[in-house]
Design an enzyme around this catalytic site. Structure first.
Site, PDB file in Angstrom:
ATOM      1  N   ASP A 154      16.178 -15.003 -28.326  1.00  0.00           N
ATOM      2  CA  ASP A 154      14.792 -14.479 -28.977  1.00  0.00           C
ATOM      3  C   ASP A 154      14.370 -13.146 -28.666  1.00  0.00           C
ATOM      4  O   ASP A 154      14.795 -12.456 -27.720  1.00  0.00           O
ATOM      5  CB  ASP A 154      13.647 -15.461 -28.441  1.00  0.00           C
ATOM      6  CG  ASP A 154      13.297 -16.655 -29.060  1.00  0.00           C
ATOM      7  OD1 ASP A 154      13.882 -16.871 -30.353  1.00  0.00           O
ATOM      8  OD2 ASP A 154      12.626 -17.566 -28.493  1.00  0.00           O
TER       9      ASP A 154
ATOM     10  N   GLY B  73      19.972  -4.588 -33.324  1.00  0.00           N
ATOM     11  CA  GLY B  73      20.663  -4.019 -34.495  1.00  0.00           C
ATOM     12  C   GLY B  73      21.785  -3.796 -34.856  1.00  0.00           C
ATOM     13  O   GLY B  73      22.189  -3.856 -36.089  1.00  0.00           O
TER      14      GLY B  73
ATOM     15  N   LYS C 224       0.595  -1.178   0.071  1.00  0.00           N
ATOM     16  CA  LYS C 224       0.009  -0.111   0.132  1.00  0.00           C
ATOM     17  C   LYS C 224       0.814   1.301  -0.027  1.00  0.00           C
ATOM     18  O   LYS C 224       0.619   2.314  -0.686  1.00  0.00           O
ATOM     19  CB  LYS C 224      -0.940  -0.104   1.105  1.00  0.00           C
ATOM     20  CG  LYS C 224      -1.946   0.875   1.288  1.00  0.00           C
ATOM     21  CD  LYS C 224      -2.965   0.563   2.203  1.00  0.00           C
ATOM     22  CE  LYS C 224      -3.336   1.701   3.129  1.00  0.00           C
ATOM     23  NZ  LYS C 224      -3.830   1.433   4.547  1.00  0.00           N
TER      24      LYS C 224
ATOM     25  N   HIS D  56      14.604 -10.651 -19.052  1.00  0.00           N
ATOM     26  CA  HIS D  56      14.469  -9.309 -19.777  1.00  0.00           C
ATOM     27  C   HIS D  56      13.886  -8.317 -18.882  1.00  0.00           C
ATOM     28  O   HIS D  56      12.934  -8.695 -18.221  1.00  0.00           O
ATOM     29  CB  HIS D  56      13.417  -9.777 -21.033  1.00  0.00           C
ATOM     30  CG  HIS D  56      13.512  -8.727 -22.205  1.00  0.00           C
ATOM     31  ND1 HIS D  56      12.641  -7.480 -22.195  1.00  0.00           N
ATOM     32  CD2 HIS D  56      14.358  -8.412 -23.051  1.00  0.00           C
ATOM     33  CE1 HIS D  56      13.108  -6.725 -23.114  1.00  0.00           C
ATOM     34  NE2 HIS D  56      13.925  -7.555 -23.855  1.00  0.00           N
TER      35      HIS D  56
ATOM     36  N   LYS E 272      16.063 -10.020 -34.541  1.00  0.00           N
ATOM     37  CA  LYS E 272      15.302  -9.094 -34.713  1.00  0.00           C
ATOM     38  C   LYS E 272      14.452  -9.532 -35.904  1.00  0.00           C
ATOM     39  O   LYS E 272      14.682 -10.386 -36.636  1.00  0.00           O
ATOM     40  CB  LYS E 272      16.024  -7.925 -35.246  1.00  0.00           C
ATOM     41  CG  LYS E 272      16.902  -7.271 -34.146  1.00  0.00           C
ATOM     42  CD  LYS E 272      15.974  -6.199 -33.320  1.00  0.00           C
ATOM     43  CE  LYS E 272      16.227  -6.395 -31.970  1.00  0.00           C
ATOM     44  NZ  LYS E 272      15.649  -5.549 -30.990  1.00  0.00           N
TER      45      LYS E 272
HETATM   46  C1  1AE Z   1      16.927  -3.379 -22.765  1.00  0.00           C
HETATM   47  C2  1AE Z   1      16.524  -4.552 -23.621  1.00  0.00           C
HETATM   48  C3  1AE Z   1      17.198  -4.571 -25.009  1.00  0.00           C
HETATM   49  C4  1AE Z   1      16.391  -5.594 -25.948  1.00  0.00           C
HETATM   50  O1  1AE Z   1      15.835  -6.557 -25.837  1.00  0.00           O
HETATM   51  C5  1AE Z   1      16.594  -5.405 -27.476  1.00  0.00           C
HETATM   52  O2  1AE Z   1      15.857  -6.375 -28.227  1.00  0.00           O
HETATM   53  C6  1AE Z   1      17.460  -4.466 -28.117  1.00  0.00           C
HETATM   54  O3  1AE Z   1      17.680  -4.562 -29.201  1.00  0.00           O
HETATM   55  P1  1AE Z   1      18.690  -3.472 -30.270  1.00  0.00           P
HETATM   56  O4  1AE Z   1      19.974  -3.947 -29.660  1.00  0.00           O
HETATM   57  O5  1AE Z   1      18.587  -2.205 -29.635  1.00  0.00           O
HETATM   58  O6  1AE Z   1      18.311  -3.516 -31.658  1.00  0.00           O
END
Ligand code: 1AE
Length: 409
Positions: A172, A358, A96, A262, A145
């Site tokens: 993943d 990325g 609370k 995560h 990605k």
């Molecule tokens: C803080 C978590 C970062 C993450 O899960 C993620 O997918 C990062 O991707 P990029 O490296 O920014 O493409």
């Protein structure tokens, strides 16, 4: 026998409050409820359940800006009041209270008795390194990605390309859930086969952190399904489920693979100076107590940033030798590219995972070249060689630097 207490430290902002009175209100209100009104005999019986004010450290702003007036308050809670699990501790110290004004939970110091009830990570930093056979350098992780809407062949090829780059870990994307195009039972064997294929070329072992998803009560079954299908690691969106879900998975003897935590949703909890739970506690200590083997969090350098001091405090608690639970690998993430590796290694030291999505897939030469560029950047830093100099004879690193540059501060 002396009684054991777990303490909580809060930062409480208030422009005019009597902070000593507030602290007493918390100590009494979150334990026995009322104190001064109790008859003496009841006080004697209740004493052992009563919270105690440990310290009240008031910061009066010298500029007269009353809204910046705050106090750091530490309260000791009798362990008698709660069971030996994180939900009980968290609800006691910040249930609370988390909704009662401008108050942020900065830290928890559970008693050694409470700590001894939490097994923590099954593998920890050293155990993950043992699985990989890599002890002498920071680890490199690549993130899938473009996963949603892609079929199995595509994901398998993405995995293979990442693995061929020589990364140690592949995770993943956290937004990949059970779906007809890449169901767990097919995705995991396909990716693990790709890992084996890559290992024949790179000679390197690899852990694939498969996203563990689904309703809470199906998590255990889904974890076992993933492991049965060949997964040698699990990714888990801890904050969407709660720390106790992680604790249950980590303590389960049948789930004998490392778990990467995560931080999805953490931004709803730690960034405000006035509310929530401080990042070193949320993404550091609680992740470790609950049993994460790796903890991901934003870095000070990339696309989603956390102030450096806070960031290194997360790292410190993940590796703190004084906690009984195994140390956890820190994974500063988001927007990481090879040109940031000198900064990451300078600030975090060797016990770190360099993690990128990325920054791997966006390499002009493809994901395999992206992974190689990261490994080359790590080798350059460990060799004490500036990236630009090392890049003269390392084409993938050169291309990455041309694309993203090198950050020095
Ligand atoms: C803080 C978590 C970062 C993450 O899960 C993620 O997918 C990062 O991707 P990029 O490296 O920014 O493409």
């Amino acid at each position: 026998m002396s009684q054991s207490y777990s303490t909580a430290t809060y930062r409480l902002y208030d422009d005019k409050a009597d902070f000593d009175k507030k602290a007493l209100g918390i100590a009494v209100g979150l334990t026995v409820g009322s104190w001064t009104e109790l008859p003496e005999v009841a006080k004697q019986q209740m004493e052992k359940y009563l919270g105690k004010v440990v310290s009240v450290d008031v910061h009066e702003p010298d500029t007269g800006e009353r809204d910046k007036r705050f106090a750091d308050i530490t309260i000791a809670y009798p362990d008698l009041n709660f069971s030996r699990d994180l939900p009980a501790l968290l609800v006691t110290v910040f249930g609370k209270l988390s909704m009662d004004g401008r108050i942020k939970l900065l830290d928890l110091q559970p008693s050694s008795e409470f700590l001894s009830a939490l097994p923590g990570p099954k593998f920890g930093a050293a155990g993950v390194r043992d699985l990989l056979g890599v002890r002498d350098r920071p680890l490199v992780m690549s993130i899938f990605k473009s996963v949603v809407g892609f079929d199995l062949d595509n994901l398998r090829e993405q995995f293979l390309q990442q693995a061929l780059g020589g990364v140690d870990l592949i995770k993943d994307d956290e937004i990949l859930f059970e779906n007809p195009l890449s169901p767990l039972e097919k995705r995991v064997p396909a990716c693990i086969a790709a890992a084996r294929e890559a290992q024949q070329q790179t000679g390197q072992k690899l852990i694939y952190f498969t996203n563990l998803t689904g309703p809470t009560f199906k998590l255990r079954d889904n974890a076992l399904r993933a492991i049965e299908a060949g997964a040698n690691g699990l990714l888990f969106n801890v904050l969407a489920y709660g720390f106790d879900a992680l604790a249950g998975l980590a303590a389960d003897p049948d789930i004998a693979v490392p778990i990467a935590a995560h931080p999805a949703m953490a931004g709803a909890l730690y960034p405000s100076p006035h509310y929530g739970i401080a990042a070193p506690l949320l993404l550091g200590k609680l992740m470790r107590l609950a049993g994460a083997d790796l903890s991901l969090f934003p870095s000070p350098y990339g696309s989603v940033v956390m102030p450096k001091e806070e960031n290194l405090a997360v790292r410190d608690v993940l590796l703190d030798a004084k906690l009984p639970q195994k140390p956890v690998l820190p994974v500063p993430s988001a927007g990481i590219h090879p040109g940031l590796v000198p900064l990451i290694l300078r600030d975090f030291g060797p016990e770190v995972v360099v993690n990128a999505g990325g920054g791997v897939h966006g390499h002009p030469g493809g994901a395999a070249a992206g992974g190689r560029a990261f490994r080359q950047a790590v080798d350059a830093v460990l060799g004490g060689i500036p990236l630009e100099e090392y890049a003269v004879n390392h084409a993938e690193l050169k291309t990455a630097i041309d694309r993203w540059g090198v950050r020095t501060a």
